[in-house]
Design an enzyme around this catalytic site. Structure first.
Site, PDB file in Angstrom:
ATOM      1  N   SER A 116      30.367  -4.699   6.773  1.00  7.22           N
ATOM      2  CA  SER A 116      28.982  -4.661   6.294  1.00  7.22           C
ATOM      3  C   SER A 116      28.826  -5.511   5.046  1.00  7.22           C
ATOM      4  O   SER A 116      29.766  -5.661   4.248  1.00  7.22           O
ATOM      5  CB  SER A 116      28.635  -3.208   5.968  1.00  7.22           C
ATOM      6  OG  SER A 116      27.462  -3.147   5.212  1.00  7.22           O
ATOM      7  N   TYR A 140      29.942   4.293   1.124  1.00  6.41           N
ATOM      8  CA  TYR A 140      29.899   3.640   2.442  1.00  6.41           C
ATOM      9  C   TYR A 140      30.499   2.227   2.356  1.00  6.41           C
ATOM     10  O   TYR A 140      31.386   1.860   3.139  1.00  6.41           O
ATOM     11  CB  TYR A 140      28.443   3.589   2.938  1.00  6.41           C
ATOM     12  CG  TYR A 140      28.264   2.644   4.104  1.00  6.41           C
ATOM     13  CD1 TYR A 140      28.804   2.936   5.353  1.00  6.41           C
ATOM     14  CD2 TYR A 140      27.578   1.438   3.945  1.00  6.41           C
ATOM     15  CE1 TYR A 140      28.660   2.056   6.413  1.00  6.41           C
ATOM     16  CE2 TYR A 140      27.432   0.565   4.998  1.00  6.41           C
ATOM     17  CZ  TYR A 140      27.974   0.866   6.236  1.00  6.41           C
ATOM     18  OH  TYR A 140      27.838  -0.016   7.280  1.00  6.41           O
ATOM     19  N   LYS A 144      34.092   0.433   4.041  1.00  8.48           N
ATOM     20  CA  LYS A 144      34.193  -0.826   4.800  1.00  8.48           C
ATOM     21  C   LYS A 144      35.187  -1.771   4.124  1.00  8.48           C
ATOM     22  O   LYS A 144      35.971  -2.454   4.780  1.00  8.48           O
ATOM     23  CB  LYS A 144      32.811  -1.486   4.923  1.00  8.48           C
ATOM     24  CG  LYS A 144      31.812  -0.690   5.754  1.00  8.48           C
ATOM     25  CD  LYS A 144      32.242  -0.605   7.223  1.00  8.48           C
ATOM     26  CE  LYS A 144      31.246   0.131   8.074  1.00  8.48           C
ATOM     27  NZ  LYS A 144      31.682   0.299   9.468  1.00  8.48           N
TER      28      LYS A 144
HETATM   29  N1  LIG Z   1      23.081  -1.093  11.877  1.00  7.37           N
HETATM   30  C1  LIG Z   1      23.342  -1.878  10.827  1.00  7.37           C
HETATM   31  O1  LIG Z   1      22.441  -2.505  10.259  1.00  7.37           O
HETATM   32  C2  LIG Z   1      24.746  -2.025  10.325  1.00  7.37           C
HETATM   33  C3  LIG Z   1      24.981  -2.866   9.232  1.00  7.37           C
HETATM   34  C4  LIG Z   1      26.285  -3.014   8.780  1.00  7.37           C
HETATM   35  C5  LIG Z   1      27.336  -2.369   9.414  1.00  7.37           C
HETATM   36  N2  LIG Z   1      27.060  -1.543  10.459  1.00  7.37           N
HETATM   37  C6  LIG Z   1      28.193  -0.848  11.098  1.00  7.37           C
HETATM   38  O2  LIG Z   1      28.145  -1.080  12.488  1.00  7.37           O
HETATM   39  C7  LIG Z   1      28.638   0.053  13.200  1.00  7.37           C
HETATM   40  C8  LIG Z   1      27.640   0.459  14.263  1.00  7.37           C
HETATM   41  O3  LIG Z   1      26.394   0.732  13.635  1.00  7.37           O
HETATM   42  P1  LIG Z   1      25.117   1.177  14.457  1.00  7.37           P
HETATM   43  O4  LIG Z   1      23.921   0.708  13.717  1.00  7.37           O
HETATM   44  O5  LIG Z   1      25.273   0.821  15.874  1.00  7.37           O
HETATM   45  O6  LIG Z   1      25.210   2.764  14.249  1.00  7.37           O
HETATM   46  P2  LIG Z   1      25.119   3.953  15.335  1.00  7.37           P
HETATM   47  O7  LIG Z   1      25.106   5.206  14.553  1.00  7.37           O
HETATM   48  O8  LIG Z   1      24.004   3.695  16.280  1.00  7.37           O
HETATM   49  O9  LIG Z   1      26.475   3.780  16.122  1.00  7.37           O
HETATM   50  C9  LIG Z   1      27.696   4.364  15.712  1.00  7.37           C
HETATM   51  C10 LIG Z   1      28.384   4.911  16.944  1.00  7.37           C
HETATM   52  O10 LIG Z   1      29.639   5.457  16.559  1.00  7.37           O
HETATM   53  C11 LIG Z   1      29.751   6.755  17.124  1.00  7.37           C
HETATM   54  N3  LIG Z   1      30.587   7.540  16.207  1.00  7.37           N
HETATM   55  C12 LIG Z   1      30.283   7.931  14.943  1.00  7.37           C
HETATM   56  N4  LIG Z   1      31.297   8.651  14.432  1.00  7.37           N
HETATM   57  C13 LIG Z   1      32.270   8.690  15.373  1.00  7.37           C
HETATM   58  C14 LIG Z   1      33.552   9.293  15.437  1.00  7.37           C
HETATM   59  N5  LIG Z   1      34.042  10.008  14.415  1.00  7.37           N
HETATM   60  N6  LIG Z   1      34.281   9.135  16.572  1.00  7.37           N
HETATM   61  C15 LIG Z   1      33.792   8.440  17.629  1.00  7.37           C
HETATM   62  N7  LIG Z   1      32.571   7.858  17.617  1.00  7.37           N
HETATM   63  C16 LIG Z   1      31.816   7.980  16.510  1.00  7.37           C
HETATM   64  C17 LIG Z   1      28.338   7.289  17.234  1.00  7.37           C
HETATM   65  O11 LIG Z   1      28.184   8.314  18.202  1.00  7.37           O
HETATM   66  C18 LIG Z   1      27.582   6.024  17.623  1.00  7.37           C
HETATM   67  O12 LIG Z   1      27.565   5.827  19.004  1.00  7.37           O
HETATM   68  C19 LIG Z   1      28.899   1.125  12.147  1.00  7.37           C
HETATM   69  O13 LIG Z   1      30.273   1.117  11.856  1.00  7.37           O
HETATM   70  C20 LIG Z   1      28.092   0.662  10.956  1.00  7.37           C
HETATM   71  O14 LIG Z   1      28.656   1.063   9.733  1.00  7.37           O
HETATM   72  C21 LIG Z   1      25.798  -1.361  10.938  1.00  7.37           C
END
Ligand SMILES: NC(=O)c1ccc[n+]([C@@H]2O[C@H](COP(=O)([O-])OP(=O)(O)OC[C@H]3O[C@@H](n4cnc5c(N)ncnc54)[C@H](O)[C@@H]3O)[C@@H](O)[C@H]2O)c1
Length: 327
Positions: A116, A140, A144
């Site tokens: 991130s 958070y 990362k």
């Molecule tokens: N959405 C953004 O803008 C953004 C920006 C930077 C980084 N990220 C990173 O990208 C990744 C995905 O983000 P997203 O927006 O799709 O979020 P999201 O919450 O939609 O997806 C996360 C997924 O991980 C699963 N999950 C969470 N904890 C878990 C665990 N302990 N064991 C197994 N599965 C688990 C959830 O059920 C979900 O399907 C994350 O790691 C997030 O930190 C997202």
């Protein structure tokens, strides 16, 4: 290639799974469905397991024998991480350690991680490039940062090649409104919050600060279309398979958009001005953060295809078509 995707039932994960399947890869999703949805993976095989559960992960890896891992599973709220420190470190750091251990133990060659822009905190210079100092301003972002370091060490000692994709703000939905974000009720991310106000689910959207040193006083962000983001994973795998040692790469649109500008654009899409109220700055929120995406172009041949109008139009079509997506 056989690709194991953790978090594949989530927002970015489901788009990534879709792109992987379209590119002909064999995919297995591991997800605990805490925020993800079974329906989001369609008929792709899904093992419901928690990445903190080493035994369950071991079984998934042992049965599928992946050549590549895309690790997206994790918790993603900067604000929530301030009050749920332990859970964030357990899921995002210990969970990543377990995924890495299984990857090393099963000879995984390529590893792509959802990092991130939060690793930069508030960058001194924007657009921010990958050489900038890493100074996360919330737990958070720290999770990362630590995960990136863990991946680098595993890669050094096992020969596994990796890309840590530093996402900026994922937004938007599929052009045919067949897939998009399911925002959990507690989600305080700008697009779902604005959509809720635009649809009258809540009376107004709260704007966290209008006294930043920016043209309209609201924070400047980088919104990248989720389809572009998903394609960055495919591009990373391709580059790794071709022998590239890619490292850490920004995945952003590269253009700053202010919070007020985004709210106004969603207002235009919805046909009415979205009511907003300025409240104080939110702890751990950087005022300015947008990407220099030159390295992505150079190292993995990726550049964004979609801009703000596509992001707003597709997100609006998705959420207004089914307000239950805003829970
Ligand atoms: N959405 C953004 O803008 C953004 C920006 C930077 C980084 N990220 C990173 O990208 C990744 C995905 O983000 P997203 O927006 O799709 O979020 P999201 O919450 O939609 O997806 C996360 C997924 O991980 C699963 N999950 C969470 N904890 C878990 C665990 N302990 N064991 C197994 N599965 C688990 C959830 O059920 C979900 O399907 C994350 O790691 C997030 O930190 C997202």
């Amino acid at each position: 290639m056989r690709v194991l995707v953790t978090g594949g039932a989530g927002y970015v994960g489901s788009f990534t799974v879709r792109e992987l399947c379209a590119a002909g890869h064999e995919v297995l999703v591991v997800d605990n469905l805490s925020t993800g949805r079974r329906a989001a993976v369609g008929d792709v095989p899904l093992i419901v397991a928690d990445i903190r559960d080493e035994a369950a992960l071991g079984q998934a890896f042992g049965g599928f024998k992946p050549e590549a891992v895309i690790h997206l599973a994790g918790l993603k709220s900067s604000e929530e991480s301030l009050s749920q420190l332990r859970t964030y470190f357990e899921v995002n750091v210990t969970g990543t350690l377990h995924v890495l251990n299984e990857s090393a133990g099963h000879g995984v060659e390529f590893f792509v991680f959802s990092s991130s822009c939060a690793v930069y905190g508030t960058p001194h210079i924007c657009p921010v490039d990958e050489q900038a100092a890493l100074r996360p301003e919330n737990p958070y972002g720290e999770t990362k940062h630590i995960s990136e370091r863990l991946i680098e060490w595993y890669a050094r000692t096992t020969g596994m090649r990796y890309v840590n994709l530093r996402y900026f703000n994922a937004a938007g939905a599929a052009g045919d409104a067949s897939l998009g974000e399911f925002a959990v009720e507690r989600s305080r991310q700008l697009v779902p919050m604005t959509m809720r106000a635009a649809l009258g689910i809540v009376p107004e959207v709260q704007v966290y600060g209008d006294d930043y040193p920016t043209p309209d006083g609201t924070a400047l962000r980088d919104f990248v279309h989720v389809v572009d983001l998903a394609r960055a994973h495919i591009a990373s795998m391709k580059a790794l398979a071709q022998g590239q040692r890619a490292g850490c790469i920004n995945v952003g649109q590269g253009t700053p958009v202010s919070v007020a500008q985004l709210i106004a654009e969603i207002g235009k899409a919805s046909g009415r001005e979205v009511p907003m109220r300025v409240v104080g700055r939110r702890p751990g929120d950087p005022g300015l953060s947008w990407a220099d995406n030159t390295l992505a172009k150079e190292q993995i041949g990726w550049s964004p295809e979609f801009g703000l109008p596509d992001i707003v139009a597709t997100a609006w079509a998705w959420h207004s078509g089914d307000p239950a997506t805003l829970r």
